[in-house]
Design a protein around this motif. Structure first.
Motif, PDB file in Angstrom:
ATOM      1  N   LEU A 137      -0.706  12.347   3.963  1.00 40.42           N
ATOM      2  CA  LEU A 137       0.669  12.345   4.470  1.00 40.42           C
ATOM      3  C   LEU A 137       0.746  11.657   5.824  1.00 40.42           C
ATOM      4  CD1 LEU A 137       3.621  13.242   4.343  1.00 40.42           C
ATOM      5  CD2 LEU A 137       2.916  15.456   5.302  1.00 40.42           C
ATOM      6  N   VAL A 138      -0.218  11.938   6.703  1.00 38.82           N
ATOM      7  CA  VAL A 138      -0.223  11.336   8.041  1.00 38.82           C
ATOM      8  C   VAL A 138      -0.382   9.824   7.949  1.00 38.82           C
ATOM      9  CG1 VAL A 138      -1.501  11.186  10.214  1.00 38.82           C
ATOM     10  CG2 VAL A 138      -1.060  13.424   9.179  1.00 38.82           C
ATOM     11  N   VAL A 139      -1.320   9.372   7.103  1.00 35.21           N
ATOM     12  CA  VAL A 139      -1.551   7.927   6.952  1.00 35.21           C
ATOM     13  C   VAL A 139      -0.318   7.251   6.366  1.00 35.21           C
ATOM     14  CG1 VAL A 139      -2.897   6.188   5.719  1.00 35.21           C
ATOM     15  CG2 VAL A 139      -4.057   8.131   6.768  1.00 35.21           C
ATOM     16  N   LEU A 140       0.299   7.876   5.375  1.00 35.85           N
ATOM     17  CA  LEU A 140       1.492   7.295   4.746  1.00 35.85           C
ATOM     18  C   LEU A 140       2.634   7.165   5.745  1.00 35.85           C
ATOM     19  CD1 LEU A 140       2.997   6.293   2.255  1.00 35.85           C
ATOM     20  CD2 LEU A 140       3.468   8.682   1.662  1.00 35.85           C
ATOM     21  N   VAL A 141       2.844   8.210   6.543  1.00 38.02           N
ATOM     22  CA  VAL A 141       3.909   8.161   7.554  1.00 38.02           C
ATOM     23  C   VAL A 141       3.597   7.104   8.605  1.00 38.02           C
ATOM     24  CG1 VAL A 141       5.084   9.476   9.363  1.00 38.02           C
ATOM     25  CG2 VAL A 141       4.596  10.559   7.173  1.00 38.02           C
ATOM     26  N   LEU A 142       2.313   6.960   8.957  1.00 37.86           N
ATOM     27  CA  LEU A 142       1.918   5.917   9.910  1.00 37.86           C
ATOM     28  C   LEU A 142       2.248   4.532   9.364  1.00 37.86           C
ATOM     29  CD1 LEU A 142       0.505   5.057  12.526  1.00 37.86           C
ATOM     30  CD2 LEU A 142      -1.670   5.148  11.287  1.00 37.86           C
ATOM     31  N   TRP A 143       1.927   4.297   8.091  1.00 40.51           N
ATOM     32  CA  TRP A 143       2.263   3.011   7.482  1.00 40.51           C
ATOM     33  C   TRP A 143       3.769   2.767   7.513  1.00 40.51           C
ATOM     34  CZ3 TRP A 143      -1.157   3.576   2.453  1.00 40.51           C
ATOM     35  CH2 TRP A 143      -2.497   3.362   2.801  1.00 40.51           C
ATOM     36  N   LEU A 179       0.829  -1.210   0.000  1.00 48.68           N
ATOM     37  CA  LEU A 179       0.000   0.000   0.000  1.00 48.68           C
ATOM     38  C   LEU A 179       0.864   1.261   0.000  1.00 48.68           C
ATOM     39  CD1 LEU A 179      -2.760  -1.018   2.589  1.00 48.68           C
ATOM     40  CD2 LEU A 179      -3.042  -0.765   0.112  1.00 48.68           C
ATOM     41  N   ALA A 180       1.894   1.278   0.848  1.00 48.20           N
ATOM     42  CA  ALA A 180       2.769   2.452   0.921  1.00 48.20           C
ATOM     43  C   ALA A 180       3.493   2.683  -0.404  1.00 48.20           C
ATOM     44  CB  ALA A 180       3.786   2.273   2.055  1.00 48.20           C
ATOM     45  N   ALA A 181       3.944   1.581  -1.038  1.00 50.56           N
ATOM     46  CA  ALA A 181       4.641   1.710  -2.318  1.00 50.56           C
ATOM     47  C   ALA A 181       3.707   2.263  -3.394  1.00 50.56           C
ATOM     48  CB  ALA A 181       5.198   0.352  -2.744  1.00 50.56           C
ATOM     49  N   LEU A 182       2.449   1.794  -3.407  1.00 48.49           N
ATOM     50  CA  LEU A 182       1.482   2.288  -4.388  1.00 48.49           C
ATOM     51  C   LEU A 182       1.203   3.771  -4.186  1.00 48.49           C
ATOM     52  CD1 LEU A 182      -1.094  -0.662  -4.517  1.00 48.49           C
ATOM     53  CD2 LEU A 182       0.402   0.104  -6.374  1.00 48.49           C
ATOM     54  N   VAL A 183       0.976   4.166  -2.937  1.00 51.60           N
ATOM     55  CA  VAL A 183       0.674   5.569  -2.646  1.00 51.60           C
ATOM     56  C   VAL A 183       1.875   6.457  -2.978  1.00 51.60           C
ATOM     57  CG1 VAL A 183       0.151   7.216  -0.814  1.00 51.60           C
ATOM     58  CG2 VAL A 183      -1.058   5.040  -0.908  1.00 51.60           C
ATOM     59  N   LEU A 184       3.074   6.025  -2.579  1.00 53.73           N
ATOM     60  CA  LEU A 184       4.273   6.806  -2.902  1.00 53.73           C
ATOM     61  C   LEU A 184       4.454   6.941  -4.416  1.00 53.73           C
ATOM     62  CD1 LEU A 184       7.028   5.684  -0.348  1.00 53.73           C
ATOM     63  CD2 LEU A 184       6.189   8.007  -0.740  1.00 53.73           C
ATOM     64  N   GLY A 185       4.227   5.845  -5.134  1.00 51.18           N
ATOM     65  CA  GLY A 185       4.358   5.901  -6.589  1.00 51.18           C
ATOM     66  C   GLY A 185       3.368   6.862  -7.220  1.00 51.18           C
ATOM     67  N   LEU A 186       2.113   6.812  -6.765  1.00 51.40           N
ATOM     68  CA  LEU A 186       1.095   7.722  -7.302  1.00 51.40           C
ATOM     69  C   LEU A 186       1.416   9.176  -6.967  1.00 51.40           C
ATOM     70  CD1 LEU A 186      -2.142   5.685  -6.473  1.00 51.40           C
ATOM     71  CD2 LEU A 186      -1.195   6.136  -8.747  1.00 51.40           C
ATOM     72  N   LEU A 187       1.877   9.420  -5.751  1.00 57.72           N
ATOM     73  CA  LEU A 187       2.196  10.788  -5.343  1.00 57.72           C
ATOM     74  C   LEU A 187       3.388  11.327  -6.125  1.00 57.72           C
ATOM     75  CD1 LEU A 187       1.714  10.563  -1.472  1.00 57.72           C
ATOM     76  CD2 LEU A 187       0.283  11.802  -3.107  1.00 57.72           C
ATOM     77  N   ILE A 188       4.390  10.495  -6.332  1.00 58.78           N
ATOM     78  CA  ILE A 188       5.565  10.931  -7.101  1.00 58.78           C
ATOM     79  C   ILE A 188       5.165  11.222  -8.545  1.00 58.78           C
ATOM     80  CG2 ILE A 188       7.771  10.151  -8.062  1.00 58.78           C
ATOM     81  CD1 ILE A 188       8.248   8.663  -5.425  1.00 58.78           C
ATOM     82  N   SER A 189       4.341  10.352  -9.127  1.00 64.39           N
ATOM     83  CA  SER A 189       3.880  10.562 -10.498  1.00 64.39           C
ATOM     84  C   SER A 189       3.070  11.848 -10.621  1.00 64.39           C
ATOM     85  CB  SER A 189       3.031   9.365 -10.954  1.00 64.39           C
ATOM     86  OG  SER A 189       2.514   9.576 -12.234  1.00 64.39           O
ATOM     87  N   SER A 190       2.179  12.084  -9.663  1.00 67.40           N
ATOM     88  CA  SER A 190       1.361  13.294  -9.674  1.00 67.40           C
ATOM     89  C   SER A 190       2.223  14.541  -9.504  1.00 67.40           C
ATOM     90  CB  SER A 190       0.319  13.224  -8.559  1.00 67.40           C
ATOM     91  OG  SER A 190      -0.406  14.425  -8.461  1.00 67.40           O
TER      92      SER A 190
END
Length: 253
Positions: A184-190, A51-62
């Motif tokens: 950001l908070v959820v991602l850092v929590l993960w 999940l973290a990898a997917l979110v990071l990838g989407l955020l970087i792409s955006s």
């Protein structure tokens, strides 16, 4: 908040979680660290890591898309400014003062963007900047063409001005985009949970601590880059002003 400060907080939270769980390992009952427990934790950690990898990838792409869009608008604006100056030059000597004003406005915009100060970038969308832009457009509208050629050049100049202002507002409004705080908070929590499990099951020694530090720095660095690319007009990572400076050197020739 400053992006470096946010990245530092992320690093402290992520690495702190790993370090705290590393010390927790010493006080947990042995059956909590059995093979079955480790298998279950690995499965959960794998899910969170995905999940973290997917979110990071989407955020970087955006963020990269936002950065590229703004960079393209800067280049497009520089080209249109040169086009506008040449159209005004072809109109005749009546536009000498307008061309001088165009050069001053371009120089002021470059100075504001080069300063790297978010407050100056914000002022570029303020009432004073809007009034100055409208005044410049009004000067072109007030020209009195003496023939058909000048009428066509005036119409073309006004069209280019509209394109320049459209690109300007798109770049400035793109600057307002930011990473949602809840995400950001959820991602850092993960990330904290993932690194916490690393610290829980890895032996505490120089090698593992070094690897955890490098991993936490990488995670914080990724979030820092996302935040920076989401604000491409200021900060450490920002669009190049080379095209605008090149346009400034051409204006008035």
């Amino acid at each position: 908040m400053n992006h470096l400060v946010v990245a530092l907080i992320v690093f402290i939270v992520v690495f702190g979680s790993a370090l705290a769980c590393s010390y927790l390992r010493a006080v947990l009952p042995q059956h909590h660290l059995g093979d079955e427990s480790i298998s279950m934790v690995k499965l959960t950690t794998g899910l969170l890591a995905t999940l973290a990898a997917l979110v990071l990838g989407l955020l970087i792409s955006s963020a990269k898309g936002s950065f590229d869009t703004t960079n393209g608008e800067i280049v497009h604006s520089a080209v249109n400014i040169v086009r506008l100056d040449r159209v005004l030059a072809r109109y005749g000597p009546e536009t000498r003062d307008i061309r001088a004003q165009l050069k001053r406005n371009t120089a002021a915009s470059i100075a504001s963007l080069a300063a790297g100060d978010p407050a100056q970038v914000t002022r570029m969308a303020g009432p004073e900047a809007v009034a100055k832009a409208e005044d410049f457009q009004r000067q072109v509208e007030d020209l009195a063409p003496h023939n058909t050629a000048q009428s066509q050049l005036q119409a073309k100049a006004l069209q280019i001005i509209d394109e320049v202002y459209t690109a300007r507002w798109l770049a400035l409004l793109q600057e307002k985009a930011s990473m949602p705080v809840p995400m950001l908070v959820v991602l850092v929590l993960w990330l904290a949970i993932i690194f916490g499990t690393f610290g829980l099951f890895a032996p505490r020694n120089g090698t593992t601590v070094t690897v955890l530090i490098m991993g936490a720095l990488s995670a914080a660095g990724a979030i820092f880059m996302i935040l920076e690319m989401n604000s491409p007009l200021d900060g450490i990572v920002k669009v190049s002003l080379g095209p605008m400076r090149a346009a400034l050197a051409i204006i008035g020739q």
